[in-house]
Write a protein that holds these residues in place. Structure first.
Motif, short mmCIF file in Angstrom:
data_model
loop_
_atom_site.label_atom_id
_atom_site.label_comp_id
_atom_site.label_asym_id
_atom_site.label_seq_id
_atom_site.Cartn_x
_atom_site.Cartn_y
_atom_site.Cartn_z
N ILE A 1 0.87 -1.18 0.00
CA ILE A 1 0.00 0.00 0.00
C ILE A 1 0.90 1.23 0.00
CG2 ILE A 1 -1.75 1.30 1.28
CD1 ILE A 1 -2.91 -1.28 0.39
N ASP B 1 7.51 2.66 4.80
CA ASP B 1 7.83 1.26 5.09
C ASP B 1 8.78 1.14 6.28
OD1 ASP B 1 10.47 1.66 4.19
OD2 ASP B 1 10.18 0.55 2.33
N PRO C 1 -7.39 2.44 -1.12
CA PRO C 1 -5.95 2.70 -1.10
C PRO C 1 -5.34 2.65 -2.50
CG PRO C 1 -6.40 0.49 -0.33
CD PRO C 1 -7.72 1.15 -0.54
N THR D 1 -0.59 4.62 -0.54
CA THR D 1 -1.41 5.69 0.03
C THR D 1 -2.67 5.06 0.60
OG1 THR D 1 -0.60 7.18 -1.70
CG2 THR D 1 -2.49 7.93 -0.44
N ARG D 2 -2.99 5.38 1.85
CA ARG D 2 -4.21 4.88 2.47
C ARG D 2 -5.44 5.57 1.87
NH1 ARG D 2 -0.45 5.76 6.40
NH2 ARG D 2 0.31 3.91 7.47
N SER E 1 -3.29 9.52 3.30
CA SER E 1 -2.01 9.56 3.99
C SER E 1 -1.03 8.57 3.35
CB SER E 1 -2.18 9.26 5.48
OG SER E 1 -2.70 7.97 5.69
N ARG E 2 0.23 8.98 3.29
CA ARG E 2 1.28 8.16 2.67
C ARG E 2 1.74 7.09 3.64
NH1 ARG E 2 4.38 10.21 -1.49
NH2 ARG E 2 5.00 8.03 -1.55
N VAL E 3 2.12 5.94 3.09
CA VAL E 3 2.65 4.83 3.89
C VAL E 3 4.17 4.90 3.85
CG1 VAL E 3 2.82 2.33 4.06
CG2 VAL E 3 0.64 3.39 3.48
N MET F 1 9.38 5.70 1.17
CA MET F 1 8.08 5.84 0.51
C MET F 1 8.32 5.71 -0.99
SD MET F 1 6.21 8.98 2.53
CE MET F 1 7.46 10.18 2.12
#
Length: 122
Positions: free
Chosen positions: A16, A27, A84, A18-19, A23-25, A32
């Motif tokens: 994923i 790791d 997402p 972007t949720r 919001s950015r994920v 990102m």
């Protein structure tokens, strides 16, 4: 997300970006990735022979038989609604030991492996 026991297929998110809320994920390594960079990497991998399905990034457990980079633009174009952004895959599990672990619930997640050059944001 989905298991087809008759065909030994497992479908879900392999990553994923972007949720649903935008919001950015980030790791585990603090990195990102953007949709364009992911698309480029996936297209390159598919053009050079596809992607293997490994068990815990180690043994060859099968193969990736479907893959789609899911962006907001693609969600909109396909009428998929909100959700997402990231990489959705279907894996065909050939390994008997890996399939047993999927069925028992021990292997419950999909992930991707690869390498990239880290670029610092400007």
């Amino acid at each position: 997300r989905k298991v087809d026991a008759d065909q030994r297929l497992v479908t879900g998110w392999a990553g994923i970006i972007t949720r649903t809320d935008g919001s950015r994920v980030v790791d585990f390594q603090g990195d990102m990735i953007t949709i364009p960079v992911l698309e480029e990497a996936v297209h390159k991998a598919m053009r050079s022979g596809g992607i293997a399905a490994g068990e815990m990034h180690e043994a060859d457990a099968g193969s990736v038989v479907e893959i789609m980079v899911v962006s907001k633009a693609k969600r909109d174009a396909l009428g998929l609604g909100e959700g997402p952004e990231g990489l959705a895959v279907t894996m065909k599990i050939d390994s008997d030991s890996a399939w047993s672990r999927v069925k028992s619930g021990e292997l419950r997640e999909l992930s991707i492996g690869g390498s990239a050059q880290r670029v610092e944001a400007a």
